[in-house]
Design an enzyme around this catalytic site. Structure first.
Site, short mmCIF file in Angstrom:
data_model
loop_
_atom_site.label_atom_id
_atom_site.label_comp_id
_atom_site.label_asym_id
_atom_site.label_seq_id
_atom_site.Cartn_x
_atom_site.Cartn_y
_atom_site.Cartn_z
N GLY A 31 0.80 -1.22 0.00
CA GLY A 31 0.00 0.00 0.00
C GLY A 31 0.83 1.27 0.00
N GLU A 35 3.69 5.96 -8.20
CA GLU A 35 3.75 5.65 -9.64
C GLU A 35 4.49 4.33 -9.92
OE1 GLU A 35 4.16 8.60 -8.36
OE2 GLU A 35 3.25 10.16 -9.62
N HIS A 37 4.13 1.50 -8.12
CA HIS A 37 3.05 0.50 -8.05
C HIS A 37 2.12 0.65 -9.27
CE1 HIS A 37 3.92 1.29 -3.63
NE2 HIS A 37 4.08 -0.01 -3.68
N GLN A 61 7.47 -9.67 7.69
CA GLN A 61 8.70 -9.32 6.98
C GLN A 61 9.44 -8.13 7.61
OE1 GLN A 61 6.38 -8.62 3.29
NE2 GLN A 61 7.72 -6.86 2.97
N GLY A 147 8.31 -5.42 -8.94
CA GLY A 147 9.23 -4.39 -9.42
C GLY A 147 10.69 -4.82 -9.27
N ASP A 150 13.02 -4.02 -6.05
CA ASP A 150 13.36 -5.04 -5.04
C ASP A 150 13.94 -6.25 -5.77
OD1 ASP A 150 12.00 -3.89 -2.40
OD2 ASP A 150 10.66 -3.50 -4.07
N ILE A 176 10.62 2.76 -11.44
CA ILE A 176 10.10 4.10 -11.74
C ILE A 176 10.75 5.09 -10.77
CG2 ILE A 176 8.01 5.51 -11.93
CD1 ILE A 176 8.14 3.18 -13.96
N SER A 186 7.54 4.09 -0.99
CA SER A 186 6.64 4.56 0.07
C SER A 186 7.46 5.15 1.21
CB SER A 186 5.79 3.40 0.59
OG SER A 186 5.17 2.73 -0.49
N ARG A 187 8.69 4.67 1.40
CA ARG A 187 9.53 5.14 2.50
C ARG A 187 10.12 6.54 2.24
NH1 ARG A 187 10.71 -0.68 3.22
NH2 ARG A 187 10.02 -1.20 5.33
P1 AMP Z 1 5.92 -2.49 -1.73
O1 AMP Z 1 4.57 -1.90 -1.59
O2 AMP Z 1 7.04 -1.54 -1.43
O3 AMP Z 1 6.06 -3.83 -1.07
O4 AMP Z 1 6.09 -2.78 -3.28
C1 AMP Z 1 5.16 -3.55 -4.00
C2 AMP Z 1 5.70 -3.84 -5.38
O5 AMP Z 1 5.94 -2.60 -6.06
C3 AMP Z 1 7.03 -4.59 -5.34
O6 AMP Z 1 7.05 -5.57 -6.37
C4 AMP Z 1 8.04 -3.49 -5.62
O7 AMP Z 1 9.23 -3.94 -6.20
C5 AMP Z 1 7.26 -2.60 -6.56
N1 AMP Z 1 7.83 -1.26 -6.56
C6 AMP Z 1 8.04 -0.47 -5.47
N2 AMP Z 1 8.64 0.68 -5.84
C7 AMP Z 1 8.80 0.61 -7.19
C8 AMP Z 1 9.37 1.49 -8.17
N3 AMP Z 1 9.87 2.67 -7.82
N4 AMP Z 1 9.35 1.11 -9.45
C9 AMP Z 1 8.84 -0.11 -9.81
N5 AMP Z 1 8.30 -0.98 -8.94
C10 AMP Z 1 8.28 -0.62 -7.65
#
Ligand code: AMP
Length: 280
Positions: A31, A35, A37, A61, A147, A150, A176, A186-187
């Site tokens: 969540g 952009e 996500h 995690q 993404g 990670d 992105i 998000s951080r």
């Molecule tokens: P998270 O909500 O941070 O666990 O991320 C959810 C998914 O979004 C994961 O597969 C991330 O690798 C992907 N994601 C997070 N930030 C980015 C980004 N800047 N560009 C592309 N994918 C992203």
């Protein structure tokens, strides 16, 4: 778009779609969508008939001293982003729905989680693998979108799908970035104005490493040094790791050849940020 909170109604809905011959995509997230996500959602929407986005801040995690409680949450804003992206279902379970009182099973792996983020966050990837396994069972989609931001997580999920015979295709999507090159995360909301300015050092330092590679440098130690020296020019940056590893094994390499991952984790103030380059 529906927001579903129970495993049963979500699974029933996805099964119903599949019985109709529809292609279903899953985009797992924690969540506070941005952009990055959205790019996964857009691609999932383009390539499939139905899109499920999971929004779950997975306690398993997070380590004991990590930012579980502080992690940003805003379901209304996330729902608007999903709606605009043509998402069909948001799966938003409670912690109790995902982990019952007697919960005691885990998904884990030996080699790929050892280095990089796994070294500084010992329980992290076990938590990721466990929740992603559960999501793959709850939402039996044909494709799941992750993404490359990670990159270690992506390598682990791909390995897990092969090893455990999950019937799902894993699609990796590019990072992105903000206009100044900082990878969206998000951080990033934790950063003060000054920290936000200095956070561009991650992408800039990786660029320096890539420039050296493009100029013919193959020695992994030298590339690590170039990136480290550049990060150390930033007063607010504290390096967690700078590594040059095989993208297949996530183990350190001496020469840049084959599929290579250059990955960094850096504290800007108290906020830990990651970024990388994948050379295929
Ligand atoms: P998270 O909500 O941070 O666990 O991320 C959810 C998914 O979004 C994961 O597969 C991330 O690798 C992907 N994601 C997070 N930030 C980015 C980004 N800047 N560009 C592309 N994918 C992203």
């Amino acid at each position: 778009m529906e927001i579903l909170t129970t495993i049963k109604e979500t699974r029933d809905k996805v099964k119903e779609w599949k019985a109709q011959g529809l292609k279903v995509a899953l985009v797992p997230t924690m969540g506070y969508l941005h952009e990055g996500h959205r790019s996964l959602i857009d691609r999932a929407h383009k390539e499939n008939d139905k899109v499920v986005v999971s929004i779950f801040v997975n306690p398993m995690q997070f380590g004991p001293n990590e930012d579980l409680d502080a992690y940003p949450r805003d379901l209304d804003r996330d729902a608007a982003i999903c709606e605009a992206g043509g998402v069909d279902i948001i799966f938003h379970p409670s912690v109790e729905e995902m982990y019952g009182p007697d919960f005691q099973s885990y998904a884990d792996m030996h080699v790929l989680p050892e280095k990089l983020c796994g070294a500084s966050r010992p329980v992290h990837f076990r938590g990721v693998q466990t929740v992603v396994s559960k999501l793959f069972h709850i939402i039996p989609a044909q494709r799941a979108y992750f993404g490359q931001k990670d990159a270690q997580q992506l390598a682990i999920i791909r390995r897990m799908v092969i090893d455990m015979d999950f019937d799902i295709e894993i699609i990796g999507c590019p990072i992105i970035r903000e206009d100044d090159g900082l990878a969206k995360s998000s951080r990033n909301t934790y950063l003060s104005e000054e920290e936000r300015k200095q956070a561009v050092i991650l992408n800039q330092s990786l660029n320096k490493g890539m420039e050296a590679i493009e100029a013919g440098e193959k020695d992994a130690a030298k590339i690590k040094q170039i990136i480290t020296d550049n990060l150390n020019t930033c007063p607010l940056a504290k390096i967690d790791y700078v590594e040059v590893v095989s993208f297949d094994t996530i183990q350190p390499i001496e020469k840049v050849e084959g599929a290579v991952l250059i990955a960094i984790a850096v504290y800007i103030g108290t906020t830990r940020l990651i970024d990388n380059r994948i050379i295929l």
